[in-house]
Design an enzyme around this catalytic site. Structure first.
Site, PDB file in Angstrom:
ATOM      1  N   GLY A 187      -5.656  -4.559   7.127  1.00 40.03           N
ATOM      2  CA  GLY A 187      -6.816  -3.712   6.914  1.00 40.03           C
ATOM      3  C   GLY A 187      -7.983  -4.023   7.816  1.00 40.03           C
ATOM      4  O   GLY A 187      -8.698  -3.120   8.265  1.00 40.03           O
ATOM      5  N   GLY A 207      -9.636  -4.498   2.049  1.00 41.67           N
ATOM      6  CA  GLY A 207      -9.072  -4.042   3.315  1.00 41.67           C
ATOM      7  C   GLY A 207      -9.556  -2.639   3.625  1.00 41.67           C
ATOM      8  O   GLY A 207     -10.613  -2.192   3.163  1.00 41.67           O
ATOM      9  N   ASP A 208      -8.759  -1.926   4.376  1.00 35.64           N
ATOM     10  CA  ASP A 208      -9.113  -0.571   4.801  1.00 35.64           C
ATOM     11  C   ASP A 208      -8.858   0.485   3.730  1.00 35.64           C
ATOM     12  O   ASP A 208      -9.469   1.557   3.739  1.00 35.64           O
ATOM     13  CB  ASP A 208      -8.284  -0.192   6.040  1.00 35.64           C
ATOM     14  CG  ASP A 208      -6.788  -0.264   5.743  1.00 35.64           C
ATOM     15  OD1 ASP A 208      -6.349  -1.286   5.150  1.00 35.64           O
ATOM     16  OD2 ASP A 208      -6.061   0.683   6.071  1.00 35.64           O
ATOM     17  N   THR A 256       0.829  -1.203   0.000  1.00 34.28           N
ATOM     18  CA  THR A 256       0.000   0.000   0.000  1.00 34.28           C
ATOM     19  C   THR A 256       0.861   1.250   0.000  1.00 34.28           C
ATOM     20  O   THR A 256       1.931   1.262   0.603  1.00 34.28           O
ATOM     21  CB  THR A 256      -0.857   0.026   1.289  1.00 34.28           C
ATOM     22  OG1 THR A 256      -1.700  -1.113   1.283  1.00 34.28           O
ATOM     23  CG2 THR A 256      -1.702   1.272   1.395  1.00 34.28           C
ATOM     24  N   THR A 259      -1.757   1.874   7.115  1.00 39.30           N
ATOM     25  CA  THR A 259      -1.270   0.726   6.360  1.00 39.30           C
ATOM     26  C   THR A 259      -1.195  -0.457   7.309  1.00 39.30           C
ATOM     27  O   THR A 259      -1.177  -0.299   8.520  1.00 39.30           O
ATOM     28  CB  THR A 259       0.079   1.034   5.685  1.00 39.30           C
ATOM     29  OG1 THR A 259       0.475  -0.094   4.888  1.00 39.30           O
ATOM     30  CG2 THR A 259       1.175   1.335   6.683  1.00 39.30           C
ATOM     31  N   GLY A 260      -1.163  -1.639   6.732  1.00 41.45           N
ATOM     32  CA  GLY A 260      -1.110  -2.838   7.559  1.00 41.45           C
ATOM     33  C   GLY A 260      -2.372  -3.657   7.408  1.00 41.45           C
ATOM     34  O   GLY A 260      -3.079  -3.548   6.407  1.00 41.45           O
ATOM     35  N   ARG A 269     -11.883  -9.909  -1.342  1.00 43.61           N
ATOM     36  CA  ARG A 269     -11.544  -9.309  -0.040  1.00 43.61           C
ATOM     37  C   ARG A 269     -11.144  -7.838  -0.201  1.00 43.61           C
ATOM     38  O   ARG A 269     -10.379  -7.470  -1.080  1.00 43.61           O
ATOM     39  CB  ARG A 269     -10.385 -10.094   0.584  1.00 43.61           C
ATOM     40  CG  ARG A 269      -9.885  -9.535   1.924  1.00 43.61           C
ATOM     41  CD  ARG A 269      -8.680  -8.641   1.734  1.00 43.61           C
ATOM     42  NE  ARG A 269      -8.179  -8.132   3.019  1.00 43.61           N
ATOM     43  CZ  ARG A 269      -7.298  -7.141   3.125  1.00 43.61           C
ATOM     44  NH1 ARG A 269      -6.823  -6.558   2.053  1.00 43.61           N
ATOM     45  NH2 ARG A 269      -6.900  -6.731   4.300  1.00 43.61           N
TER      46      ARG A 269
HETATM   47  N1  ASP Z   1      -3.989  -2.033   4.366  1.00 40.61           N
HETATM   48  C1  ASP Z   1      -3.872  -2.851   3.193  1.00 40.61           C
HETATM   49  C2  ASP Z   1      -4.967  -3.879   3.187  1.00 40.61           C
HETATM   50  O1  ASP Z   1      -5.331  -4.391   4.228  1.00 40.61           O
HETATM   51  C3  ASP Z   1      -2.571  -3.539   3.028  1.00 40.61           C
HETATM   52  C4  ASP Z   1      -1.309  -2.775   3.368  1.00 40.61           C
HETATM   53  O2  ASP Z   1      -1.340  -1.733   3.965  1.00 40.61           O
HETATM   54  O3  ASP Z   1      -0.234  -3.271   3.000  1.00 40.61           O
HETATM   55  O4  ASP Z   1      -5.418  -4.233   2.121  1.00 40.61           O
END
Ligand code: ASP
Length: 343
Positions: free
Chosen positions: A257, A233-234, A203, A254-255, A231
C-alpha cells in the site's frame, strides 16, 4: 508451489537497467468482454465475489450495489484474507479498512475499524449518511454501531490465531505482501494459504459497469498481516486503492500500500486512461512509475493495478508475476493471470 521470495531469487533481478526495456511476462490475451454489464476483482477470491456482484448486475441492478454485495462475500468468509477472519496486526488485533465510490464521485471510507464484519457497508453509510468521506478507528466503530452494525467478539479465527502464534516466535517486523502461491489458484475459489499459515494476500478490490454503463468500485482489506498497530495502506484511500470517474473508467490496486499511495495509484491509472491509454497500458505505466521510484527495491514488493474503462475494456498489470484477477460478464467468467514487469 512457488512463493514470491523464491520466485524473485530465481529470477535474478539485479538492477533497474535490467528491468526497464525487458519484455513484460506475457500471460494471457486480455479478456475480451462483449457488452455490459461486467465486473472484475483482484485475486482468486474474486471469482466468488464476482458471483455475488452478478446477483445484482445480472438483474440490471446498479454497479454500486453490486460492488458492495460482491466484496461482502469475501468479508463474510471467516477463512479468508479479508474481514474478521484475517491475520491480525502485530499486537494481535484485526483492523479493517475499506472504501467505495460511485458514478457521481460520491465516496466513503473507513479505516482502522475493529470488530465490524462488513467494513465495506460501513464505508457506504459514511458516503451516504455523513457529510464526510473517511471515518477511522473508534469513531468509525461508534458510527457503525449507531448504524446498527453488530459489534463482533474480539477473537481471532483459528487460522489467524495459528499464524499469529507462528509469527510471534520471531516477531520479525518485515512486511511481506502478496506472496503468490499459485499452487491451487486455479482450483480454489478461496485464497491460497502458505504452508506457514500466512494468507497469500489481504485485499479484494472490485470495479464494475452496470447495464446502464455506470461505473462503481469497492476495496476492502485487513491490510498487511502483522502490521504495526495503526498502519493504513492504500485500500481505504480514495485515489490510491480505488478511483472511479464515470466518464473515463475505474481502477483498484493491491499490494504494498505504501507504494500505491506514493503515486496515487488508482487515480493515476484513471488519468492515464483519460489520456487515451487502454486499461492495461495505463496500469503498466503506473507500475513503471513505481519501478522507477523503487529501483532495485522492487524485488521486495508487489503491486498490481486492475482497471476497466468506459468502453468495458479490462486490463491489469503487476510488478511481479503471480497476480490474478477474476472477470465476469455475460459471456466470460474466469480467472486471468495478469502481465507483469518481471517474468
Ligand atoms: N494494499 C493492501 C495494503 O497495503 C494490502 C494488499 O493489497 O494485500 O494494506
Amino acid at each position: 508451489m512457488i512463493n514470491r521470495r523464491k520466485f524473485i531469487s530465481a529470477s535474478a533481478v539485479s538492477s533497474l537497467a535490467a528491468l526497464i526495456g525487458k519484455k513484460a511476462w506475457a500471460s494471457e490475451a486480455p479478456a475480451i468482454v462483449k457488452g455490459k454489464p461486467v465486473v472484475i476483482s483482484t485475486w482468486d477470491a474474486g471469482l466468488a465475489a464476482n458471483k455475488g456482484a452478478w446477483e445484482i448486475l445480472g438483474k440490471s441492478g446498479r454497479a454500486l450495489d453490486a460492488v458492495e454485495a460482491g466484496v461482502r462475500v469475501t468479508e463474510d468468509s471467516l477463512n479468508c484474507c479479508v474481514g474478521l477472519g484475517a491475520n491480525p496486526d502485530r499486537d494481535g488485533f484485526v483492523t479493517l479498512d475499506a472504501c467505495i465510490m460511485d458514478e457521481n464521485f460520491n465516496c466513503g471510507s473507513v479505516a482502522f475499524l475493529e470488530r465490524i464484519k462488513h467494513p465495506i457497508s460501513v464505508a457506504r453509510r459514511v458516503m451516504e449518511k455523513t457529510p464526510h468521506v473517511m471515518l477511522v478507528g473508534s469513531g468509525a466503530q461508534q458510527f457503525a454501531v449507531a448504524e446498527g452494525f453488530p459489534l463482533e467478539e474480539q477473537k481471532l479465527s483459528l487460522d489467524a490465531q495459528r499464524s499469529y502464534e507462528e509469527w510471534l516466535k520471531k516477531s520479525e517486523y518485515k512486511p511481506v505482501i502478496n506472496i503468490e502461491n499459485k499452487g491451487n489458484a486455479s482450483t480454489s475459489f478461496a485464497p491460497a494459504k502458505l504452508a506457514n499459515g500466512e494468507w497469500n494476500h489481504d485485499t479484494i478490490g472490485m470495479v464494475a459497469m452496470d447495464a446502464n454503463g455506470n461505473l462503481s468500485g469497492s476495496c476492502t482489506t485487513s491490510g498487511m498481516g502483522f502490521k504495526m498497530r495503526g498502519r493504513l495502506g492504500d485500500s481505504p484511500i480514495i485515489g490510491a486503492g480505488l478511483y472511479v470517474d464515470n466518464e473515463v473508467g475505474a481502477c483498484t490496486a493491491t499490494g504494498q500500500g505504501e507504494d500505491v499511495i506514493r503515486v496515487s495509484g488508482s487515480h493515476t491509472v484513471v488519468e492515464l486512461m483519460r489520456q487515451g491509454l487502454s486499461p492495461e497500458a495505463a496500469c503498466k505505466k503506473a507500475i513503471e512509475r513505481i519501478v522507477r521510484i523503487k529501483k532495485d527495491k522492487i524485488k521486495d514488493i508487489q503491486v498490481a493495478f486492475l482497471a476497466l474503462n468506459k468502453k468495458g475494456q479490462v486490463g491489469a498489470f503487476a510488478i511481479h508475476k503471480g497476480f490474478s484477477y477474476a472477470i465476469k460478464s455475460n459471456d466470460v467468467e474466469k480467472l486471468v493471470n495478469a502481465k507483469s514487469w518481471t517474468s
